[in-house]
Write an enzyme that holds these catalytic residues in place. Structure first.
Site, PDB file in Angstrom:
ATOM      1  N   CYS A 160       7.732   0.095   5.807  1.00 14.45           N
ATOM      2  CA  CYS A 160       7.285   1.044   5.100  1.00 14.45           C
ATOM      3  C   CYS A 160       8.198   1.888   4.544  1.00 14.45           C
ATOM      4  CB  CYS A 160       6.807   2.135   6.160  1.00 14.45           C
ATOM      5  SG  CYS A 160       5.796   3.519   5.529  1.00 14.45           S
ATOM      6  N   LEU A 161       7.792   2.022   3.157  1.00  8.85           N
ATOM      7  CA  LEU A 161       8.516   3.052   2.270  1.00  8.85           C
ATOM      8  C   LEU A 161       9.186   4.344   2.890  1.00  8.85           C
ATOM      9  CD1 LEU A 161       9.494   3.551  -0.735  1.00  8.85           C
ATOM     10  CD2 LEU A 161       6.992   4.601  -1.015  1.00  8.85           C
ATOM     11  N   GLY A 180       0.864  -1.238   0.045  1.00  9.20           N
ATOM     12  CA  GLY A 180      -0.006   0.012  -0.041  1.00  9.20           C
ATOM     13  C   GLY A 180       0.771   1.324  -0.065  1.00  9.20           C
ATOM     14  N   HIS A 198      -0.827   6.689   7.617  1.00 10.77           N
ATOM     15  CA  HIS A 198      -0.152   7.859   7.119  1.00 10.77           C
ATOM     16  C   HIS A 198      -1.077   9.205   6.788  1.00 10.77           C
ATOM     17  CE1 HIS A 198       3.429   5.603   6.017  1.00 10.77           C
ATOM     18  NE2 HIS A 198       3.061   4.516   5.578  1.00 10.77           N
TER      19      HIS A 198
END
Ligand code: NI
Length: 156
Positions: free
Chosen positions: A83-84, A29, A129
């Site tokens: 997480c990116l 995601g 986020h």
């Protein structure tokens, strides 16, 4: 986001950018704030099949606008999240495992779905986020935060 924004070329361009970023990163995601757009918008795509978290039902690429989470059962389970936005880190985060989400889809209609287990964690991670929250903010015990290399050595 307002309904009038939904079929704008700007939104289409942003979504194309988000899908590319998600696929480059190989994640599940991505939320708009992660690429610098302060919109309540996220995309999620789950390939499905067997994982170390059990058998996952596939979810084709879906756009979630103004999503809201309702916890149906406060009982939690933990998973190692990545997480990116914080590359190279893994953290063990406990979250409720039964949630209902409501959101607006790309054609402006209201939709809802219920999620249990690991997918419930995925959605809570992504929608955090939108409030500027990262998984590292949810870690109570910093022994449960590791660099990927240590994680692979000690936790897998
Ligand atoms: Ni993330």
């Amino acid at each position: 986001m307002e309904p009038a924004e939904l079929d704008s070329p700007q939104l289409q361009a942003l979504l194309a950018d988000m899908v590319d970023t998600l696929h480059d990163y190989g994640g599940i995601g991505l939320a708009a704030p992660q690429i610098g757009e302060p919109l309540r918008l996220a995309i999620i795509e789950i390939d499905g099949g067997p994982t170390r978290y059990g058998e996952l039902a596939p979810l084709p690429l879906t756009v979630f606008i103004n999503p809201v989470i309702e916890v149906l059962d406060p009982a939690t389970a933990g998973y190692w999240e990545g997480c990116l936005s914080v590359p190279g880190l893994r953290g063990f985060v406990e979250r409720p495992q039964s949630v209902r989400i409501q959101y607006t889809n790309l054609i402006g209609a209201e939709e809802a779905m219920e999620l249990k287990g690991f997918p419930a964690t995925v959605f809570q991670h992504e929608f955090d986020h939108l409030d500027g929250k990262l998984f590292v903010d949810r870690i109570q015990d910093t022994r449960l935060l590791a660099f990927e290399q240590e994680f692979e050595r000690y936790h897998l």
